[in-house]
Design a protein around this motif. Structure first.
Motif, mmCIF file in Angstrom:
data_model
loop_
_atom_site.group_PDB
_atom_site.id
_atom_site.type_symbol
_atom_site.label_atom_id
_atom_site.label_comp_id
_atom_site.label_asym_id
_atom_site.label_seq_id
_atom_site.Cartn_x
_atom_site.Cartn_y
_atom_site.Cartn_z
ATOM 1 N N ASN A 76 -14.755 4.261 -9.939
ATOM 2 C CA ASN A 76 -14.881 4.051 -11.385
ATOM 3 C C ASN A 76 -13.962 4.972 -12.187
ATOM 4 N N LYS A 77 -13.621 6.120 -11.624
ATOM 5 C CA LYS A 77 -12.700 7.045 -12.287
ATOM 6 C C LYS A 77 -11.238 6.697 -12.001
ATOM 7 N N HIS A 78 -11.010 5.624 -11.247
ATOM 8 C CA HIS A 78 -9.660 5.182 -10.879
ATOM 9 C C HIS A 78 -8.910 6.263 -10.096
ATOM 10 N N ALA A 79 -9.655 7.009 -9.279
ATOM 11 C CA ALA A 79 -9.041 8.041 -8.447
ATOM 12 C C ALA A 79 -8.300 7.440 -7.258
ATOM 13 N N VAL A 80 -8.620 6.187 -6.926
ATOM 14 C CA VAL A 80 -7.990 5.512 -5.792
ATOM 15 C C VAL A 80 -7.538 4.112 -6.207
ATOM 16 N N ASP A 81 -6.530 3.609 -5.496
ATOM 17 C CA ASP A 81 -6.036 2.248 -5.733
ATOM 18 C C ASP A 81 -6.687 1.244 -4.794
ATOM 19 N N ALA A 82 -7.180 1.765 -3.672
ATOM 20 C CA ALA A 82 -7.804 0.918 -2.658
ATOM 21 C C ALA A 82 -8.820 1.748 -1.893
ATOM 22 N N VAL A 83 -9.693 1.079 -1.150
ATOM 23 C CA VAL A 83 -10.647 1.780 -0.303
ATOM 24 C C VAL A 83 -10.597 1.184 1.098
ATOM 25 N N ALA A 84 -10.796 2.044 2.080
ATOM 26 C CA ALA A 84 -10.891 1.611 3.476
ATOM 27 C C ALA A 84 -12.150 2.267 4.037
ATOM 28 N N LEU A 85 -13.226 1.493 4.096
ATOM 29 C CA LEU A 85 -14.529 2.012 4.498
ATOM 30 C C LEU A 85 -15.133 1.128 5.572
ATOM 31 N N SER A 86 -16.106 1.663 6.278
ATOM 32 C CA SER A 86 -16.810 0.841 7.257
ATOM 33 C C SER A 86 -17.568 -0.261 6.533
ATOM 34 N N ASP A 87 -17.873 -1.331 7.251
ATOM 35 C CA ASP A 87 -18.585 -2.467 6.664
ATOM 36 C C ASP A 87 -19.908 -2.032 6.037
ATOM 37 N N ALA A 88 -20.617 -1.108 6.700
ATOM 38 C CA ALA A 88 -21.904 -0.646 6.178
ATOM 39 C C ALA A 88 -21.721 0.077 4.846
ATOM 40 N N TYR A 89 -20.751 0.984 4.780
ATOM 41 C CA TYR A 89 -20.503 1.717 3.542
ATOM 42 C C TYR A 89 -19.946 0.790 2.467
ATOM 43 N N LEU A 105 -23.537 -1.220 -5.554
ATOM 44 C CA LEU A 105 -23.639 -0.253 -6.639
ATOM 45 C C LEU A 105 -22.514 -0.378 -7.666
ATOM 46 N N LEU A 106 -21.436 -1.020 -7.271
ATOM 47 C CA LEU A 106 -20.209 -1.009 -8.067
ATOM 48 C C LEU A 106 -20.170 -2.125 -9.103
ATOM 49 N N LYS A 107 -19.601 -1.816 -10.255
ATOM 50 C CA LYS A 107 -19.402 -2.825 -11.290
ATOM 51 C C LYS A 107 -17.972 -3.365 -11.266
ATOM 52 N N THR A 108 -17.027 -2.517 -10.863
ATOM 53 C CA THR A 108 -15.630 -2.941 -10.770
ATOM 54 C C THR A 108 -15.457 -3.867 -9.564
ATOM 55 N N PRO A 109 -14.809 -5.029 -9.751
ATOM 56 C CA PRO A 109 -14.648 -5.935 -8.613
ATOM 57 C C PRO A 109 -13.686 -5.382 -7.561
ATOM 58 N N LEU A 163 0.823 -1.214 0.000
ATOM 59 C CA LEU A 163 0.000 0.000 0.000
ATOM 60 C C LEU A 163 0.861 1.270 0.000
ATOM 61 N N GLU A 164 2.160 1.134 0.233
ATOM 62 C CA GLU A 164 3.050 2.288 0.137
ATOM 63 C C GLU A 164 2.933 2.917 -1.251
ATOM 64 N N GLY A 165 2.811 4.229 -1.293
ATOM 65 C CA GLY A 165 2.735 4.923 -2.568
ATOM 66 C C GLY A 165 1.371 4.865 -3.229
ATOM 67 N N LYS A 166 0.444 4.137 -2.633
ATOM 68 C CA LYS A 166 -0.905 3.997 -3.193
ATOM 69 C C LYS A 166 -1.835 5.049 -2.575
ATOM 70 N N THR A 167 -2.945 5.316 -3.286
ATOM 71 C CA THR A 167 -3.973 6.226 -2.779
ATOM 72 C C THR A 167 -5.153 5.406 -2.279
ATOM 73 N N VAL A 168 -5.508 5.622 -1.027
ATOM 74 C CA VAL A 168 -6.587 4.871 -0.387
ATOM 75 C C VAL A 168 -7.780 5.799 -0.167
ATOM 76 N N GLY A 169 -8.941 5.384 -0.650
ATOM 77 C CA GLY A 169 -10.148 6.171 -0.466
ATOM 78 C C GLY A 169 -10.755 5.949 0.901
ATOM 79 N N ILE A 170 -11.099 7.043 1.591
ATOM 80 C CA ILE A 170 -11.726 6.967 2.912
ATOM 81 C C ILE A 170 -12.994 7.814 2.905
ATOM 82 N N PHE A 171 -13.855 7.595 3.885
ATOM 83 C CA PHE A 171 -15.154 8.268 3.934
ATOM 84 C C PHE A 171 -15.026 9.775 4.149
ATOM 85 N N ALA A 172 -14.204 10.182 5.127
ATOM 86 C CA ALA A 172 -14.117 11.602 5.486
ATOM 87 C C ALA A 172 -12.784 11.884 6.147
ATOM 88 N N GLU A 173 -12.426 13.161 6.179
ATOM 89 C CA GLU A 173 -11.226 13.564 6.912
ATOM 90 C C GLU A 173 -11.370 13.132 8.367
#
Length: 380
Positions: free
Chosen positions: A200-213, A220-224, A152-162
């Motif tokens: 979908n815009k490939h703005a992130v390499d990974a996501v870290a979200l709560s289980d609910a989100y 909703l997502l098509k990308t695996p 994950l070094e050097g990668k962009t991780v998507g999160i819900f909020a600051e």
């Protein structure tokens, strides 16, 4: 009747929220409340109804808070001699701790990570562990799954909020794998359709979200998405109910009442997530999505709540301590050590000062079978 939700948007300092805690030593001795607690009024006319202000980390009332809303709307709060008068919502997992410290809210709903340091604790204690396991899930976008979290070094991780609790978790995971946590980049992607658009815009390499989100995104997502194994971090406690230690000692019945009401709400929501979502939407109409079909949204929200309910399960606790609200000192200590390793906590509050299990037995003074039956038979 729809409730007025106080939504507070602030650009900086003291945010109106709720706090909760984690950290410390390996054991916490059993003790008796410093002030006698007479619970004989449960289910009867309360001699006193305690008014409680609660705050949380979100922009709108999230489905994960449904147990609190159900507790208020179905009378579990009233039955426990408390009235949740206000719910103050501000995005960012660190804001609840600030709210309790400043006195803007009586009770907070933070992640323990934001209470552990001696520089930020300010005498706040977790009196009810709500999520007995970590609610954050990490996934990479398409492609080959990670074989090492250091990747994950050097990668962009998507999160819900600051200020999301996902950030210290991911940084801790990278540090634990021998990587540099400062080399991970984070991007706020929000939730639902907004998060899906960023993926979908490939703005992130990974996501870290709560289980609910994460459940909502997957629907909703098509990308695996490729789930990332976070190892022992999956066992760390997440959101708690917190208050100043002085408040817990001064008003034990108020604290016991809100803990008991929440436990009852948890039982209801676990038994009938769809009913809980309907109750949430009626009380807080802006929590229902403005787009999409009502039936599809109801299905997705119920799935999200079901995903979260697994983190409330008592089987995550040691034998003999499987009670709603119990805070396991061992898990808090492990979480603290994990965050200290990555340098996110420099000096930690001892676990014995961070958690308070004195009132746990009172949270569980209700008939769970009756609540389950009520949930099964609930009609809109």
């Amino acid at each position: 009747m729809a409730r007025n939700r106080k939504l507070i948007l602030s650009a900086g300092i003291s945010l109106l929220m709720l706090g909760a805690a984690a950290c410390g030593s390996s054991s916490t001795p059993a003790s008796t409340p410093s002030k006698a607690v007479d619970m004989n009024a449960w289910g009867k006319d309360c001699p006193t109804t305690y008014k409680v202000t609660v705050g949380g980390a979100a922009a709108t009332m999230p489905v994960s808070y449904a147990p609190l809303v159900v507790a208020q709307e179905l009378g579990y709060m009233k039955d426990s001699c408390v009235d949740m008068t206000d719910v103050n919502l501000v995005p960012g997992s660190s804001s609840p701790q600030k709210q309790v410290v400043t006195g803007a809210s009586d009770v907070g709903i933070p992640d323990p990570a934001f209470m552990m340091g001696t520089d930020i604790n300010e005498g706040v204690q977790a009196f009810f562990t709500w999520n007995q396991k970590n609610i954050i899930e990490v996934s990479t976008i398409g492609g080959t799954p990670l074989t090492d979290l250091k990747q994950l070094e050097g990668k962009t991780v998507g999160i819900f909020a600051e200020g999301s609790t996902a950030q210290p978790l991911v940084q801790g995971l990278v540090a634990d794998a021998g990587g540099d946590p400062d080399k991970v980049k984070f991007l706020v992607i929000g939730e639902g359709a907004q998060a899906v658009a960023a993926i979908n815009k490939h703005a992130v390499d990974a996501v870290a979200l709560s289980d609910a989100y994460m459940t909502e995104v997957k629907e909703l997502l098509k990308t695996p998405l490729q789930p990332v194994d976070i190892g022992q971090a999956a066992n760390y406690p997440s959101n708690v109910l917190s208050a100043k230690g002085s408040t817990i000692k001064k008003n034990p019945k108020e604290i016991a009442g809100i803990g008991r009401a929440l436990a009852m709400g948890i039982v209801f929501c676990t038994e009938n997530p769809e009913a809980a979502v309907r109750i949430l939407w009626k009380a807080y109409p802006d929590s229902e999505p403005a787009t999409g079909s009502s039936a599809a949204n109801l299905k997705n929200f119920a799935l999200s709540l079901k995903a979260r309910s697994g983190k409330w399960a008592l089987d995550a606790l040691p034998a003999g301590q499987q009670q709603y609200g119990y805070s396991d000192p061992a898990y808090y200590g492990a979480y603290r050590d994990f965050l200290m390793k990555s340098g996110q906590v420099k000096a930690a509050v001892p676990v014995s000062q961070l958690i308070d299990n004195d009132l746990v037995k009172y949270y569980n003074e209700f008939d769970a079978a009756t609540i389950r039956e009520q949930a099964k038979n609930w009609k809109p």
